[in-house]
Write a protein that holds these residues in place. Structure first.
Motif, PDB file in Angstrom:
ATOM      1  N   GLU A 101       0.806  -1.215   0.000  1.00  5.72           N
ATOM      2  CA  GLU A 101       0.000   0.000   0.000  1.00  5.72           C
ATOM      3  C   GLU A 101       0.847   1.277   0.000  1.00  5.72           C
ATOM      4  OE1 GLU A 101      -2.565  -0.380   3.384  1.00  5.72           O
ATOM      5  OE2 GLU A 101      -3.232  -2.377   2.762  1.00  5.72           O
ATOM      6  N   GLN A 102       1.825   1.327   0.889  1.00  2.27           N
ATOM      7  CA  GLN A 102       2.570   2.571   1.064  1.00  2.27           C
ATOM      8  C   GLN A 102       3.878   2.597   0.270  1.00  2.27           C
ATOM      9  OE1 GLN A 102       2.847   4.047   5.178  1.00  2.27           O
ATOM     10  NE2 GLN A 102       1.285   2.571   5.764  1.00  2.27           N
ATOM     11  N   GLN A 103       4.678   1.559   0.401  1.00  2.93           N
ATOM     12  CA  GLN A 103       5.981   1.570  -0.254  1.00  2.93           C
ATOM     13  C   GLN A 103       5.843   1.572  -1.778  1.00  2.93           C
ATOM     14  OE1 GLN A 103       9.043   1.856   0.923  1.00  2.93           O
ATOM     15  NE2 GLN A 103       9.005   1.326   3.086  1.00  2.93           N
ATOM     16  N   VAL A 104       5.105   0.592  -2.307  1.00  3.00           N
ATOM     17  CA  VAL A 104       4.909   0.529  -3.757  1.00  3.00           C
ATOM     18  C   VAL A 104       4.003   1.668  -4.211  1.00  3.00           C
ATOM     19  CG1 VAL A 104       4.018  -0.866  -5.664  1.00  3.00           C
ATOM     20  CG2 VAL A 104       5.311  -1.951  -3.817  1.00  3.00           C
ATOM     21  N   GLY A 105       2.984   1.963  -3.413  1.00  5.20           N
ATOM     22  CA  GLY A 105       2.054   3.033  -3.773  1.00  5.20           C
ATOM     23  C   GLY A 105       2.713   4.389  -3.901  1.00  5.20           C
ATOM     24  N   ALA A 106       3.751   4.630  -3.087  1.00  7.48           N
ATOM     25  CA  ALA A 106       4.456   5.912  -3.192  1.00  7.48           C
ATOM     26  C   ALA A 106       5.084   6.082  -4.569  1.00  7.48           C
ATOM     27  CB  ALA A 106       5.538   6.005  -2.105  1.00  7.48           C
ATOM     28  N   GLY A 107       5.601   5.000  -5.129  1.00  2.00           N
ATOM     29  CA  GLY A 107       6.220   5.078  -6.451  1.00  2.00           C
ATOM     30  C   GLY A 107       5.231   5.422  -7.547  1.00  2.00           C
ATOM     31  N   SER A 108       4.104   4.727  -7.607  1.00  2.00           N
ATOM     32  CA  SER A 108       3.111   5.012  -8.644  1.00  2.00           C
ATOM     33  C   SER A 108       2.513   6.404  -8.466  1.00  2.00           C
ATOM     34  CB  SER A 108       2.014   3.941  -8.631  1.00  2.00           C
ATOM     35  OG  SER A 108       1.463   3.792  -7.337  1.00  2.00           O
ATOM     36  N   TRP A 109       2.362   6.813  -7.212  1.00  2.00           N
ATOM     37  CA  TRP A 109       1.865   8.166  -6.900  1.00  2.00           C
ATOM     38  C   TRP A 109       2.780   9.230  -7.495  1.00  2.00           C
ATOM     39  CZ3 TRP A 109      -1.991  11.019  -4.716  1.00  2.00           C
ATOM     40  CH2 TRP A 109      -1.678  12.212  -4.069  1.00  2.00           C
ATOM     41  N   HIS A 110       4.089   9.101  -7.269  1.00  2.00           N
ATOM     42  CA  HIS A 110       5.027  10.111  -7.765  1.00  2.00           C
ATOM     43  C   HIS A 110       5.136  10.085  -9.288  1.00  2.00           C
ATOM     44  CE1 HIS A 110       6.137  11.457  -3.861  1.00  2.00           C
ATOM     45  NE2 HIS A 110       6.714  10.332  -3.506  1.00  2.00           N
ATOM     46  N   ARG A 441       0.007  16.599   2.799  1.00  2.00           N
ATOM     47  CA  ARG A 441       0.237  17.561   1.722  1.00  2.00           C
ATOM     48  C   ARG A 441      -0.282  16.976   0.405  1.00  2.00           C
ATOM     49  NH1 ARG A 441       5.137  17.717   0.697  1.00  2.00           N
ATOM     50  NH2 ARG A 441       5.576  15.827   1.872  1.00  2.00           N
ATOM     51  N   GLY A 442      -0.694  17.845  -0.505  1.00  2.00           N
ATOM     52  CA  GLY A 442      -1.361  17.412  -1.723  1.00  2.00           C
ATOM     53  C   GLY A 442      -0.422  16.876  -2.786  1.00  2.00           C
ATOM     54  N   ALA A 443      -1.024  16.285  -3.810  1.00  2.00           N
ATOM     55  CA  ALA A 443      -0.273  15.743  -4.942  1.00  2.00           C
ATOM     56  C   ALA A 443       0.565  16.843  -5.591  1.00  2.00           C
ATOM     57  CB  ALA A 443      -1.231  15.145  -5.959  1.00  2.00           C
ATOM     58  N   GLY A 444       1.824  16.529  -5.867  1.00  2.00           N
ATOM     59  CA  GLY A 444       2.706  17.484  -6.521  1.00  2.00           C
ATOM     60  C   GLY A 444       3.327  18.516  -5.606  1.00  2.00           C
ATOM     61  N   GLY A 459       9.491  16.362  -6.100  1.00  2.00           N
ATOM     62  CA  GLY A 459       8.050  16.285  -6.252  1.00  2.00           C
ATOM     63  C   GLY A 459       7.483  17.430  -7.053  1.00  2.00           C
ATOM     64  N   GLY A 460       6.501  17.122  -7.924  1.00  2.00           N
ATOM     65  CA  GLY A 460       5.810  18.138  -8.688  1.00  2.00           C
ATOM     66  C   GLY A 460       6.719  18.966  -9.582  1.00  2.00           C
ATOM     67  N   LYS A 461       6.300  20.183  -9.873  1.00  2.00           N
ATOM     68  CA  LYS A 461       7.088  21.034 -10.773  1.00  2.00           C
ATOM     69  C   LYS A 461       8.434  21.401 -10.155  1.00  2.00           C
ATOM     70  CE  LYS A 461       5.269  25.567  -9.349  1.00  2.00           C
ATOM     71  NZ  LYS A 461       4.665  26.836  -9.811  1.00  2.00           N
ATOM     72  N   TRP A 462       8.499  21.471  -8.806  1.00  4.23           N
ATOM     73  CA  TRP A 462       9.759  21.804  -8.146  1.00  4.23           C
ATOM     74  C   TRP A 462      10.777  20.678  -8.333  1.00  4.23           C
ATOM     75  CZ3 TRP A 462       4.921  22.739  -6.162  1.00  4.23           C
ATOM     76  CH2 TRP A 462       4.580  24.084  -5.965  1.00  4.23           C
TER      77      TRP A 462
END
Length: 480
Positions: A101-110, A441-444, A459-462
């Motif tokens: 949920e968290q470890q793999v999910g963080a990758g697809s999220w980013h 904190r939100g996506a991006g 993360g995100g545009k930064w």
């Protein structure tokens, strides 16, 4: 025994030029679970040469095409999600449900967030209406050495690799030798996505080997590193000889300020957040600052919450925490717990030694100290384990002073029912991130710190901007 001795260089799996085996240890059992090879200078040189040769064409590839490759990587990543979860759980001890949920999910999220950010990113834009013939071009930095940690491996790999790819950089990834299997799978994912040869390269190794070689290499234009502040200082000194750009995401000692008007779940939420991933998170809220009016009650809730957290093997399903990553970390955490006791902090949960019933594996008791002062070692040093320090404070100004009295500045947390106070705290706390009242904190959103927590943002545009140079052009003819 899993054997993954090859490196991914110039679009192919290749054998190390000189074999140097390294055993990967399963922290749940203390037994070897895999063998990789640690690279040498010749392997590093080959990977850098491949990235350097691929750079001009990749930088010139239209951004839309680079984004399309990131989309293919996301699709392939999702298809390998279970393989990734099993690897992370095995090699660094994340419980399998948490790994999924968290470890793999963080990758697809980013990956998804970078795709969205890149679509809206102005890689080429006018300076302004006052200068119609001036142009600002955002151009890839060049060849990037990416050095990632073991604690949130796919979180950090995707934050660096995908941002670098859409920016137009080529790269060499050196994952932690403690958790390399997930990175090998990621390289297989990149290969399946059909990325041009040399754009992405993987060389396994340790910090003193491949890590140092990348940092000092004259053909590496940038180092993006996540790890300890101590290693960050070493990398900065080495990179200075070639004046390469360095982006550092380092340690933290986050303060969680809980005011008397906080919601009823604030303390429990803070303890669980601190213990998540067995406390192995740089942004964990490891200093709980509690307003004195509710201090005794908070200590009681924190102790009850910690004592209720189960600990067990990473391969078992459930909402428990697993072991810490290795023996070195285990011993360091045990020493710091003992130091907290010796310096006079009041132990209200956990303590030294393994939890009952766990005689083998690098398991640590969820530990809570009360009556901590900010001068104690456990309040100053990043423990990187399931250890919480509770510190009382009186006024808002007192809380801010204690929270900012640290060499770190990554993430701080605020729990209060007063919106005006929350906003004041967000401005006053010296950290790259502030999370309030349990709201993520939100996506991006950008991830990164100040002071000894590093510099640069992911993360995100930064995160994309971190891998770009800014080129100012005059005499530009629009539409030509």
């Amino acid at each position: 025994m899993i054997e993954k001795r090859q490196f991914y260089i110039n679009g192919a799996w290749v054998n190390p030029l000189a074999a140097k085996d390294h055993k990967v240890i399963n922290p749940s059992t203390e037994e070897p679970c895999a063998v990789i090879s640690l690279g040498g200078q010749a392997d590093t040189d080959a990977a850098v040469a491949a990235a350097k040769a691929a750079f001009p064409a990749w930088m010139a590839t239209p951004a839309a095409e680079r984004i399309a490759f990131a989309e293919k990587i996301l699709e392939a990543y999702k298809a390998r999600a279970e393989d990734m979860a099993q690897a992370i759980s095995l090699e660094m001890g994340a419980p399998i449900d948490m790994a999924r949920e968290q470890q793999v999910g963080a990758g697809s999220w980013h990956i998804a967030n970078f795709i969205a950010a890149a679509r809206d990113f102005a890689f080429d834009e006018p300076l302004g209406d006052h200068a119609p013939n001036d142009r600002i071009i955002h151009e890839a930095v060049g060849v990037v050495g990416m050095i990632t940690p073991w604690n949130w491996p796919m979180n950090q790999v995707t934050l660096k690799v995908i941002a670098g790819l859409v920016a137009g950089c080529t790269m060499i990834l050196k994952p932690s030798e403690e958790s390399p299997l997930n990175a090998v799978i990621f390289a297989e994912i990149v290969d399946a996505a059909g990325l041009p040869k040399g754009v992405f390269n993987l060389v396994n190794g340790d910090g003193v080997g491949v890590g140092s070689q990348l940092t000092a290499h004259p053909d590496v234009d940038m180092i993006s590193f996540t790890g300890s502040s101590r290693a960050g200082r070493i990398i900065s000194k080495s990179a200075a000889d070639t004046l390469k750009r360095v982006s550092l995401e380092l340690g933290g000692k986050g303060a969680n300020l809980i005011f008397a008007d906080a919601d009823d779940k604030a303390v429990k939420r803070g303890v669980i957040r601190c213990m998540n991933n067995t406390g192995q998170s740089c942004n964990a809220p490891t200093r709980m600052l509690v307003q004195r009016e509710i201090y005794d009650q908070a200590v009681e809730i924190a102790a009850e919450t910690a004592n209720a957290i189960p600990v067990g093997p990473a391969n078992e399903a459930g909402r428990h925490i697993g072991p810490v990553v290795n023996e070195v970390q285990f011993n360091k955490i045990q020493d710091l717990i003992q130091q907290g006791i010796d310096e006079g902090a009041r132990l209200v949960a956990g303590g030294t030694g393994r939890p009952d019933g766990l005689n083998r594996g690098f398991y640590v008791k969820p530990t809570v100290f009360a009556d901590v002062t900010n001068e104690m070692t456990i309040a100053r040093e990043e423990i990187f384990g399931p250890v919480l320090s509770i510190i009382p404070f009186d006024t808002e100004e007192d809380g801010i002073r204690i929270a900012n009295d640290t060499p770190y500045g990554l993430t701080n947390y605020v729990q209060t029912g007063d919106p005006a106070r929350a906003n004041r705290l967000a401005r006053a706390l010296r950290s790259g991130m502030v999370e309030m009242n349990g709201q993520s904190r939100g996506a991006g959103s950008p991830f990164g710190g100040m002071k000894q927590s590093g510099h640069g943002r992911e993360g995100g545009k930064w995160g994309i901007e971190d891998f770009l140079e800014v080129k100012s052009v005059s005499g530009w003819t629009p539409g030509a």
